[in-house]
Design a protein around this motif. Structure first.
Motif, PDB file in Angstrom:
ATOM      1  N   ILE A  32       7.926 -99.833  91.823  1.00 36.38           N
ATOM      2  CA  ILE A  32       7.065 -99.297  90.960  1.00 36.38           C
ATOM      3  C   ILE A  32       6.914-100.254  89.578  1.00 36.38           C
ATOM      4  O   ILE A  32       5.951-100.037  89.129  1.00 36.38           O
ATOM      5  CB  ILE A  32       7.160 -97.765  90.804  1.00 36.38           C
ATOM      6  N   GLU A  33       7.976-100.529  89.080  1.00 33.25           N
ATOM      7  CA  GLU A  33       7.951-101.116  87.802  1.00 33.25           C
ATOM      8  C   GLU A  33       7.056-102.532  87.655  1.00 33.25           C
ATOM      9  O   GLU A  33       6.603-102.644  86.350  1.00 33.25           O
ATOM     10  CB  GLU A  33       9.546-101.289  87.247  1.00 33.25           C
ATOM     11  N   PRO A  34       6.992-103.226  88.549  1.00 28.94           N
ATOM     12  CA  PRO A  34       5.993-104.325  88.321  1.00 28.94           C
ATOM     13  C   PRO A  34       4.529-103.840  87.900  1.00 28.94           C
ATOM     14  O   PRO A  34       4.000-104.312  87.114  1.00 28.94           O
ATOM     15  CB  PRO A  34       6.015-105.023  89.564  1.00 28.94           C
ATOM     16  N   GLN A  35       4.112-102.807  88.627  1.00 29.61           N
ATOM     17  CA  GLN A  35       2.805-102.253  88.135  1.00 29.61           C
ATOM     18  C   GLN A  35       2.695-101.758  86.809  1.00 29.61           C
ATOM     19  O   GLN A  35       1.805-102.059  86.183  1.00 29.61           O
ATOM     20  CB  GLN A  35       2.392-101.208  89.144  1.00 29.61           C
ATOM     21  N   ASP A  36       3.780-101.115  86.375  1.00 30.63           N
ATOM     22  CA  ASP A  36       3.928-100.531  85.112  1.00 30.63           C
ATOM     23  C   ASP A  36       3.870-101.568  83.948  1.00 30.63           C
ATOM     24  O   ASP A  36       2.979-101.816  83.082  1.00 30.63           O
ATOM     25  CB  ASP A  36       4.939 -99.993  85.058  1.00 30.63           C
ATOM     26  N   LEU A  37       4.833-102.686  84.370  1.00 31.76           N
ATOM     27  CA  LEU A  37       4.789-104.172  83.317  1.00 31.76           C
ATOM     28  C   LEU A  37       3.406-104.572  83.246  1.00 31.76           C
ATOM     29  O   LEU A  37       2.937-105.102  82.333  1.00 31.76           O
ATOM     30  CB  LEU A  37       5.876-104.954  83.904  1.00 31.76           C
TER      31      LEU A  37
END
Length: 168
Positions: A32-37
């Motif tokens: 999920i973190e790539p989308q947040d970044l």
């Protein structure tokens, strides 16, 4: 933003979104973190768009912002991670396409090895893997082109030594 500026901004994002996401994916920890970044990078580009003065290529400017946002985020995460536990049980499906298992293993091994590098070396190899010329890498990282070439030789050796046992 005026309509013409908005159209230029949207086109600039469209032209560079793959590169931005690739950088985010390298620095991120979970699916999920790539989308947040990615969202944070886009926000920072939007905030800074009016300050782009054209001294460099727009993609060079974008790479610089993406690397700064992602490395700052990773430092914040590492600091926070030392104080909290991660909830790995939460799953988020990123894509409907099923990635090639061998390709995913290679990517995971490469990401692990890149994470062991110094921050500047990690940035250099990420830009290199994105097929940027040494000259542009030098501009983005504030190093000389010769220094980038020397660092790349060392980085490649370190990565080869790290990744070879992981892929056997």
């Amino acid at each position: 933003m005026q309509k013409q500026e908005e159209a230029l901004f949207n086109q600039m994002l469209e032209d560079n979104k793959t590169s931005i996401y690739r950088i985010c994916r390298i620095y991120a920890v979970s699916p999920i973190e790539p989308q947040d970044l990615f969202q944070e990078v886009i926000f920072q580009i939007w905030k800074s768009y009016s300050t782009f003065n054209g001294k460099s290529n727009i993609s060079t400017w974008i790479y610089k912002i993406a690397l700064n946002v992602c490395s700052r985020s990773k430092l914040q995460f590492d600091s926070l991670n030392n104080k909290t536990r991660r909830l790995e049980s939460i799953q988020f499906e990123v894509s409907e396409t099923i990635p090639d298992e061998i390709e995913e293993l290679r990517f995971k091994a490469l990401r692990e090895c890149i994470s062991l590098l110094k921050a500047i070396d990690g940035s250099i190899i990420i830009l290199y893997l994105d097929k940027l010329p040494y000259k542009e890498i030098a501009v983005i990282t504030n190093l000389t082109e010769n220094h980038v070439a020397i660092k790349m030789k060392r980085i490649k050796k370190i990565l080869l030594e790290c990744i070879t046992p992981k892929l056997k």
